[in-house]
Design a protein around this motif. Structure first.
Motif, short mmCIF file in Angstrom:
data_model
loop_
_atom_site.label_atom_id
_atom_site.label_comp_id
_atom_site.label_asym_id
_atom_site.label_seq_id
_atom_site.Cartn_x
_atom_site.Cartn_y
_atom_site.Cartn_z
N TRP A 33 -19.15 10.65 -3.67
CA TRP A 33 -17.70 10.82 -3.65
C TRP A 33 -17.31 11.86 -2.61
O TRP A 33 -18.06 12.81 -2.37
N VAL A 34 -16.13 11.70 -2.05
CA VAL A 34 -15.50 12.73 -1.23
C VAL A 34 -14.16 13.04 -1.85
O VAL A 34 -13.38 12.13 -2.17
N LEU A 35 -13.89 14.33 -2.05
CA LEU A 35 -12.62 14.78 -2.65
C LEU A 35 -11.75 15.39 -1.56
O LEU A 35 -12.13 16.39 -0.94
N VAL A 36 -10.60 14.77 -1.32
CA VAL A 36 -9.72 15.20 -0.23
C VAL A 36 -8.29 15.29 -0.74
O VAL A 36 -7.98 14.94 -1.88
N ASP A 37 -7.39 15.77 0.13
CA ASP A 37 -5.96 15.66 -0.15
C ASP A 37 -5.52 14.23 0.16
O ASP A 37 -6.13 13.53 0.97
N GLN A 38 -4.44 13.81 -0.49
CA GLN A 38 -4.03 12.41 -0.44
C GLN A 38 -3.90 11.87 0.98
O GLN A 38 -4.31 10.74 1.27
N ARG A 39 -3.37 12.65 1.89
CA ARG A 39 -3.11 12.11 3.23
C ARG A 39 -4.38 11.79 4.02
O ARG A 39 -4.32 11.13 5.05
N ASP A 40 -5.55 12.26 3.53
CA ASP A 40 -6.80 12.00 4.25
C ASP A 40 -7.56 10.79 3.73
O ASP A 40 -8.63 10.45 4.26
N VAL A 41 -7.06 10.12 2.71
CA VAL A 41 -7.81 9.02 2.10
C VAL A 41 -8.12 7.94 3.13
O VAL A 41 -9.25 7.48 3.27
N GLY A 42 -7.09 7.49 3.86
CA GLY A 42 -7.31 6.46 4.87
C GLY A 42 -8.26 6.91 5.95
O GLY A 42 -9.08 6.12 6.44
N ARG A 43 -8.17 8.17 6.35
CA ARG A 43 -9.07 8.70 7.37
C ARG A 43 -10.53 8.65 6.92
O ARG A 43 -11.43 8.32 7.69
N VAL A 44 -10.76 8.99 5.63
CA VAL A 44 -12.13 8.95 5.11
C VAL A 44 -12.64 7.51 5.12
O VAL A 44 -13.79 7.25 5.50
N ARG A 45 -11.82 6.57 4.73
CA ARG A 45 -12.26 5.17 4.71
C ARG A 45 -12.59 4.68 6.11
O ARG A 45 -13.47 3.82 6.29
N ASP A 46 -11.93 5.21 7.11
CA ASP A 46 -12.25 4.85 8.49
C ASP A 46 -13.62 5.37 8.91
O ASP A 46 -14.26 4.79 9.80
N LEU A 47 -14.07 6.46 8.28
CA LEU A 47 -15.35 7.06 8.66
C LEU A 47 -16.54 6.33 8.06
O LEU A 47 -17.63 6.33 8.64
N GLY A 48 -16.36 5.73 6.89
CA GLY A 48 -17.49 5.05 6.26
C GLY A 48 -17.19 4.67 4.83
O GLY A 48 -16.11 4.95 4.30
N GLN A 49 -18.16 4.04 4.19
CA GLN A 49 -17.99 3.54 2.83
C GLN A 49 -18.45 4.60 1.82
O GLN A 49 -19.62 4.96 1.79
N VAL A 50 -17.52 5.06 1.02
CA VAL A 50 -17.80 6.07 0.00
C VAL A 50 -16.65 6.06 -0.99
O VAL A 50 -15.53 5.65 -0.64
N ASN A 51 -16.89 6.47 -2.22
CA ASN A 51 -15.80 6.63 -3.17
C ASN A 51 -14.94 7.81 -2.74
O ASN A 51 -15.46 8.86 -2.37
N VAL A 52 -13.63 7.63 -2.81
CA VAL A 52 -12.71 8.68 -2.37
C VAL A 52 -11.81 9.09 -3.53
O VAL A 52 -11.13 8.26 -4.13
N ALA A 53 -11.83 10.38 -3.86
CA ALA A 53 -10.91 10.96 -4.84
C ALA A 53 -9.90 11.81 -4.09
O ALA A 53 -10.24 12.45 -3.08
N ALA A 54 -8.67 11.82 -4.57
CA ALA A 54 -7.61 12.55 -3.87
C ALA A 54 -6.84 13.41 -4.84
O ALA A 54 -6.50 12.98 -5.95
N PHE A 55 -6.56 14.64 -4.41
CA PHE A 55 -5.69 15.50 -5.19
C PHE A 55 -4.29 14.91 -5.21
O PHE A 55 -3.76 14.47 -4.18
N ALA A 56 -3.64 14.89 -6.36
CA ALA A 56 -2.29 14.37 -6.50
C ALA A 56 -1.29 15.36 -5.92
O ALA A 56 -1.54 16.56 -5.82
N GLY A 57 -0.12 14.83 -5.53
CA GLY A 57 0.98 15.70 -5.14
C GLY A 57 1.10 16.00 -3.69
O GLY A 57 2.01 16.70 -3.26
N ASP A 58 0.19 15.46 -2.85
CA ASP A 58 0.26 15.71 -1.41
C ASP A 58 1.22 14.71 -0.78
O ASP A 58 1.18 13.52 -1.07
N ASP A 59 2.09 15.16 0.11
CA ASP A 59 3.04 14.27 0.77
C ASP A 59 2.31 13.36 1.76
O ASP A 59 1.43 13.79 2.49
N VAL A 60 2.72 12.10 1.80
CA VAL A 60 2.14 11.12 2.70
C VAL A 60 3.25 10.55 3.57
O VAL A 60 4.34 10.27 3.10
N HIS A 61 2.96 10.37 4.87
CA HIS A 61 3.98 9.82 5.75
C HIS A 61 4.29 8.37 5.36
O HIS A 61 3.52 7.73 4.66
#
Length: 388
Positions: A33-61
């Motif tokens: 797993w990788v734990l990131v802020d919400q706005r980085d979820v898509g960026r992590v998926r672009d880097l490779g295949q892994v489970n992604v957890a995101a902190f709630a409450g982060d603003d997304v464009h």
């Protein structure tokens, strides 16, 4: 229990380039797993295949449909910049906790993030565990006692994830109270530390086998047969090999070809395992016929102390070669046997160390793995089967 490694890579780590380096190191090491802020979820998926957890409450464009799908986390984690990490004071009544309310209203897989600042935060973690799929607890200066308390109190309704900063802390977390944490959340930029933490995860899930000695009662040439070289996608150590045999109840330890000889260079990825009919032990205590092995399969590698790990088969090479029949007797009187190639490069583990099959004699003690079970399609079964 299946353990996992989470890697913390939110804004606390630094700018995106710093986070990206950490995430890339984690992907290369094999974190779960990788734990990131919400706005980085898509960026992590672009880097490779892994489970992604995101902190709630982060603003997304504002995103289009494709970006929205990419930005959906596999788990939403509450507690950052809230009551969970001490940013907001805890309410006097936990039923009024904003973090717990958010947790209960969130669809899909959820996680709770709690820094254990004192006993009240232990209680918060216990309350969150009732609803969270993952309960992440981070101790101050990595204290074992709060983790012991939570392991003892929290049931199977949640995965307990312990915050750590080193692989050594991860090993301790996995072993605490014998049960250990289900996972660790690693906060480190060091690629070596990340790899070592993944190794600690793997070590907790490996079997340790009770190998024993059997006395050679016969070594005889049998003519040619189709034999299998198992070429793995891993470099094997000098004391490692595989367990193979003609009888499922008794498997012989055969060394990997890690030693140079006057006849051929070493092949430290290879085990010359025997004839096509023989069994080879695979992860989970199962077996396969050597003839069945193909690229991408998993086999079990074992060392002379019985420690095991998994290796991927790169290829299985079948060729006709002259063979020996090796028979050995265990202390209980049972006799087991296998066919091994008649060649100086095939070595077994004797009481006197590595010995080429061509040098084996009656009376030598061989290392074997014995279990008095029958097998059906590679799985142990309770039935009577006679193997000759």
């Amino acid at each position: 229990m299946t353990r996992s490694v989470w890697l913390k890579a939110d804004d606390d780590v630094g700018d995106w380039e710093a986070r990206k380096r950490r995430i890339t190191a984690g992907l290369e090491a094999g974190v779960d797993w990788v734990l990131v802020d919400q706005r980085d979820v898509g960026r992590v998926r672009d880097l490779g295949q892994v489970n992604v957890a995101a902190f709630a409450g982060d603003d997304v464009h504002v995103m289009d449909a494709e970006e929205t799908e990419q930005a959906e986390a596999d788990a939403v984690v509450v507690g950052k910049d809230g009551e969970g990490d001490g940013t907001i004071d805890l309410p006097s009544d936990f039923s009024g906790s904003a973090d717990l309310t958010t947790l209960r209203r969130t669809d899909g897989a959820t996680g709770a993030y709690v820094r254990i600042l004192d006993s009240e935060y232990e209680t918060l973690a216990e309350e969150a565990a009732r609803d969270a799929d993952y309960t992440i607890v981070v101790g101050e200066d990595w204290q074992i006692i709060p983790l012991e308390n939570l392991i003892a109190r929290i049931g199977e309704e949640t995965d307990l994830v312990a915050g750590v900063q080193t692989a050594e802390e991860a090993r301790t977390a996995f072993e605490t109270l014998e049960l250990g944490a289900d996972a660790v959340l690693l906060d480190s930029d060091d690629p070596d530390e990340i790899r070592a933490t993944v190794d600690a995860r793997d070590a907790t899930q490996r079997e340790r086998l009770d190998l024993q000695r059997a006395t050679v009662t016969a070594v005889e040439q049998t003519g040619s047969a189709d034999r299998v070289c198992v070429d793995t996608a891993s470099m094997l150590e000098h004391d490692e090999g595989m367990l193979v045999g003609s009888m499922s109840r008794g498997l012989f330890f055969v060394h990997a070809e890690t030693a140079d000889s006057p006849y051929v260079a070493s092949r430290p990825f290879r085990v010359n395992a025997g004839a096509v009919h023989a069994y080879v032990r695979t992860p989970g205590g199962e077996t396969k016929y050597l003839a069945e092995l193909k690229s991408g399969d998993e086999v079990q590698v074992v060392d002379t102390d019985g420690n095991t790990r998994e290796a991927i088969v790169g290829r299985a090479k079948i060729e006709k070669r002259p063979m020996f029949r090796v028979e050995a007797e265990l202390e209980n009187g049972d006799r087991i046997e296998t066919l091994l190639q008649n060649a100086e490069t095939i070595k077994v583990a004797t009481a006197d160390g590595r010995r080429a099959v061509t040098d084996l004699e009656e009376g030598d003690d061989l290392l074997v793995y014995y279990e008095a079970v029958a097998r059906h399609f590679g799985e142990a079964v309770e039935e009577s089967i006679i193997e000759k």
